[in-house]
Design an enzyme around this catalytic site. Structure first.
Site, PDB file in Angstrom:
ATOM      1  N   SER A 118     -10.270  10.347  -9.805  1.00 30.96           N
ATOM      2  CA  SER A 118     -11.128  10.043  -8.666  1.00 30.96           C
ATOM      3  C   SER A 118     -10.840  10.938  -7.465  1.00 30.96           C
ATOM      4  CB  SER A 118     -10.978   8.563  -8.321  1.00 30.96           C
ATOM      5  OG  SER A 118     -11.909   8.199  -7.354  1.00 30.96           O
ATOM      6  N   HIS A 119     -10.469  10.314  -6.343  1.00 37.39           N
ATOM      7  CA  HIS A 119     -10.284  11.054  -5.094  1.00 37.39           C
ATOM      8  C   HIS A 119      -8.854  11.571  -4.948  1.00 37.39           C
ATOM      9  CE1 HIS A 119      -9.234   6.899  -4.846  1.00 37.39           C
ATOM     10  NE2 HIS A 119      -8.369   7.206  -3.901  1.00 37.39           N
ATOM     11  N   ASP A 282     -16.679  12.296  -3.592  1.00 39.09           N
ATOM     12  CA  ASP A 282     -15.271  12.501  -3.952  1.00 39.09           C
ATOM     13  C   ASP A 282     -15.122  13.264  -5.265  1.00 39.09           C
ATOM     14  OD1 ASP A 282     -16.153  10.493  -5.649  1.00 39.09           O
ATOM     15  OD2 ASP A 282     -14.179   9.567  -5.779  1.00 39.09           O
ATOM     16  N   ASP A 284     -14.825  12.607  -8.474  1.00 42.69           N
ATOM     17  CA  ASP A 284     -15.664  12.339  -9.646  1.00 42.69           C
ATOM     18  C   ASP A 284     -17.067  11.871  -9.276  1.00 42.69           C
ATOM     19  OD1 ASP A 284     -14.610   9.935  -8.669  1.00 42.69           O
ATOM     20  OD2 ASP A 284     -14.756   8.950 -10.614  1.00 42.69           O
ATOM     21  N   ASP A 286     -18.296   9.346  -7.454  1.00 40.11           N
ATOM     22  CA  ASP A 286     -18.769   7.962  -7.332  1.00 40.11           C
ATOM     23  C   ASP A 286     -18.688   7.430  -5.902  1.00 40.11           C
ATOM     24  OD1 ASP A 286     -16.024   7.715  -7.352  1.00 40.11           O
ATOM     25  OD2 ASP A 286     -15.930   6.292  -9.015  1.00 40.11           O
ATOM     26  N   ARG A 287     -17.875   8.068  -5.052  1.00 41.78           N
ATOM     27  CA  ARG A 287     -17.786   7.588  -3.671  1.00 41.78           C
ATOM     28  C   ARG A 287     -18.734   8.370  -2.775  1.00 41.78           C
ATOM     29  NH1 ARG A 287     -11.656   6.002  -2.151  1.00 41.78           N
ATOM     30  NH2 ARG A 287     -11.252   4.808  -4.022  1.00 41.78           N
ATOM     31  N   LYS A 381     -20.175   2.928  -9.166  1.00 44.42           N
ATOM     32  CA  LYS A 381     -20.667   3.296  -7.852  1.00 44.42           C
ATOM     33  C   LYS A 381     -21.169   4.740  -7.935  1.00 44.42           C
ATOM     34  CE  LYS A 381     -15.937   3.989  -6.192  1.00 44.42           C
ATOM     35  NZ  LYS A 381     -15.043   3.224  -7.086  1.00 44.42           N
TER      36      LYS A 381
END
Ligand code: G16
Length: 548
Positions: A118-119, A282, A284, A286-287, A381
């Site tokens: 992720s982030h 971010d 990947d 999703d944010r 998300k």
């Protein structure tokens, strides 16, 4: 091609967290480490969902971080050895998390493997991660992650085949043992889905005028998506997407769209002559962070504003059945749901809790304070979706984003909000702090702390309305007599020590007090929160490391 069963000793630390398994790259590169987790996942599925991967279709992609392509080849060989019939892989091993979710759903795949932390920072000294998504396109529910963990504890061998690397840079179909590998354009299905959700003609009109946006892909996976959708399909000016080339180390930056790590974007928006609207996503994809000319719009406010304006979006033209927010997210959306007369669910942190509400049709929109917003179009998300939602809204209302925010506060009041993170603290000390608060909960109502009197306190527990399953110990909630709120919980996504999160919010109905700086508006509550939990004494920090 020869099938192999390679002996292995279990790795005891492979417990999947909120979003799968996240560890340092060096940990993942230990001999057999990645393989052990993948084999445990395949072995766990018959226990958890009654069927294994044999004869099935699986989706594979990742955020492009260091070790992504190497891991993709290892996983493909293991899929072939475990009897998968068809693997759908994003070109170059890339797929944003929401795009992977969209492809799993569209192709009616059995599930998917997403390679992402992720982030979290990337590169050889950064983090890597793996998560399994189920047939609904969403993160594996607890019955799957618990079964994976059980298998990691006694795994003795993993299955693979002897085969060379596949060319993942070319679209098309290649056999790998008895499996078919289909390399697909990572953007195509996702872009097509977005065109079914939003009014692209209206957004195109907006870009034909003098309206400019800046989208910061933070050298992560959304660059190719943003270029294709904003610049090529919607006609935004070339260069709208910045930092759009995915890099294995994210250019040495932290691909987390918050005011600390996306300071350049905020600077550009708040400078005279800058773009009209800004956004970032971010690692990947999703944010999301959305930025008006007056600075970032808090994720909690964004969720409330999107809910209030959902009627402008073709996908939601028949209204919303209900909405949901994670417990630490501010209560701004609750006020909108009440005004609309729809249900508002409060869930533990973790997107999987929204998944069952979405699957059951209880909600169509959901979000969380940690920059996540999404809907029933996928089961993750979705960063770019949120930006498109805002663009569709700006195109429909023809008002600047800052005016829409001010208008929202005028109508519903403002929920001042902030999250204070104490990162990398000693895990035992952080656990002691939470246990101490948990033990104190029954005696807290009536107690004074700073300028506040505590009205109610609990340790948040959630009963899923779809299956009755109960999740406990999801954070300590404190509500004061004037309805301010403090929440304490430990992050489930860090890779070093523990991260203590303290969430602060205070409601302000008076319009003449809506323009305060959030830090100023929340300072007395922040002091009270630090005092009540004895943060400095318990974890040795007098200041948070990040204020989001
Ligand atoms: C994950 C989860 C989110 C959660 C976030 C932060 O997001 O999917 O639901 O809000 O972690 O969790 P925590 O506060 O436990 O660190 P992501 O974007 O990291 O996959």
């Amino acid at each position: 091609m020869r099938a192999l069963s390679v002996p292995i000793t279990p790795f005891p630390d492979q417990r999947p967290g909120t979003s799968g398994l996240r560890k340092r790259v060096a940990v993942f590169r230990q001999q057999g480490y990645l393989e052990a987790f993948i084999q445990s996942t395949f072995d766990a599925l018959p226990d958890a969902v009654g069927e294994g991967v044999g004869g099935k279709t699986l989706v594979l992609g990742g955020d492009g971080r260091f070790f992504n392509t190497e891991a993709a080849q290892i996983i493909l060989r293991m899929m072939a050895a475990n009897g998968v019939a068809r693997a759908i892989v994003g070109r170059d091993g890339l797929l944003s998390t929401p795009a992977a979710s969209a492809i799993i759903r569209k192709q009616q795949a059995f599930g998917g493997i997403i390679m992402s932390a992720s982030h979290n920072p990337g590169g050889p000294n950064g983090d890597f991660g793996i998560k399994y998504n189920a047939a609904n396109g969403g993160p594996a529910p607890e019955r799957i992650t618990d079964a994976i963990y059980r298998h990691t504890q006694h795994l003795s061998a993993y299955r693979t085949i002897e085969a060379g690397d596949l060319p993942l840079d070319r679209l098309g179909t290649t056999p790998l043992g008895a499996m078919t590998v289909e390399v697909v354009d990572p953007v195509a299905d996702y872009a097509e889905l977005m065109q079914r959700i939003f009014d692209f003609d209206r957004i195109r009109d907006l870009f034909r005028g003098s309206f400019h946006i800046r989208f910061d892909a933070m050298h992560a996976v959304t660059g190719p998506y943003a270029r294709a959708i904003f610049e090529h399909i919607l006609g935004a000016a070339p260069g709208t997407a910045v930092n759009a080339q995915p890099l294995t180390d994210f250019g040495g930056h932290h691909p987390d769209p918050n005011p600390t790590y996306a300071a350049d974007l905020i600077g550009a928006l708040t400078t005279a002559g800058g773009p009209d609207f800004g956004a970032a996503s971010d690692g990947d994809g999703d944010r999301n962070m959305v930025v008006s000319r007056q600075g970032p719009i808090s994720p909690s406010d964004s969720l409330a504003i999107l809910t209030a304006n959902a009627r402008h979006i073709p996908w939601f033209k028949s209204g919303l059945p209900g909405v949901a927010r994670s417990m630490p997210t501010s209560r701004a959306v609750d006020r909108v749901a009440a005004a609309l007369g729809i249900d508002c669910y409060e869930t533990p942190t973790g997107w999987k809790y929204f998944g069952s509400l979405l699957d059951a049709g209880h909600i169509a929109l959901c979000g969380e304070e940690s920059a996540g917003t999404g809907s029933n179009h996928v089961r993750e998300k979705d960063g770019l979706w949120a930006v498109l939602f805002w663009l569709n809204l700006l195109a429909a209302r023809r008002e600047p984003a800052e005016a829409i925010v001010a208008d929202h506060w005028r109508q519903y009041g403002r929920d001042y909000y902030a999250r204070h993170d104490y990162e990398g603290v000693d895990a035992d000390a952080a656990n002691r702090l939470i246990h101490r608060l948990r033990d104190a909960v029954p005696g807290l109502p009536g107690r004074r702390v700073g300028a506040f009197t505590i009205a109610a306190a609990d340790d948040f527990a959630y009963t899923d309305p779809t299956d009755g399953s109960v999740t406990v110990h999801q954070g300590i909630r404190i509500v004061t007599e004037d309805d301010a709120r403090i929440v304490y919980r430990l992050s489930g996504t860090g890779t070093e020590g523990a991260t203590l999160r303290v969430y602060l919010e205070r409601y302000e109905a008076d319009e003449s007090r809506h323009a305060l700086d959030a830090a100023v508006a929340l300072a007395p509550l922040a002091n009270a929160a630090a005092e009540l939990a004895r943060i400095a004494e318990m974890v040795g920090r007098s200041q948070p490391s990040v204020v989001a």
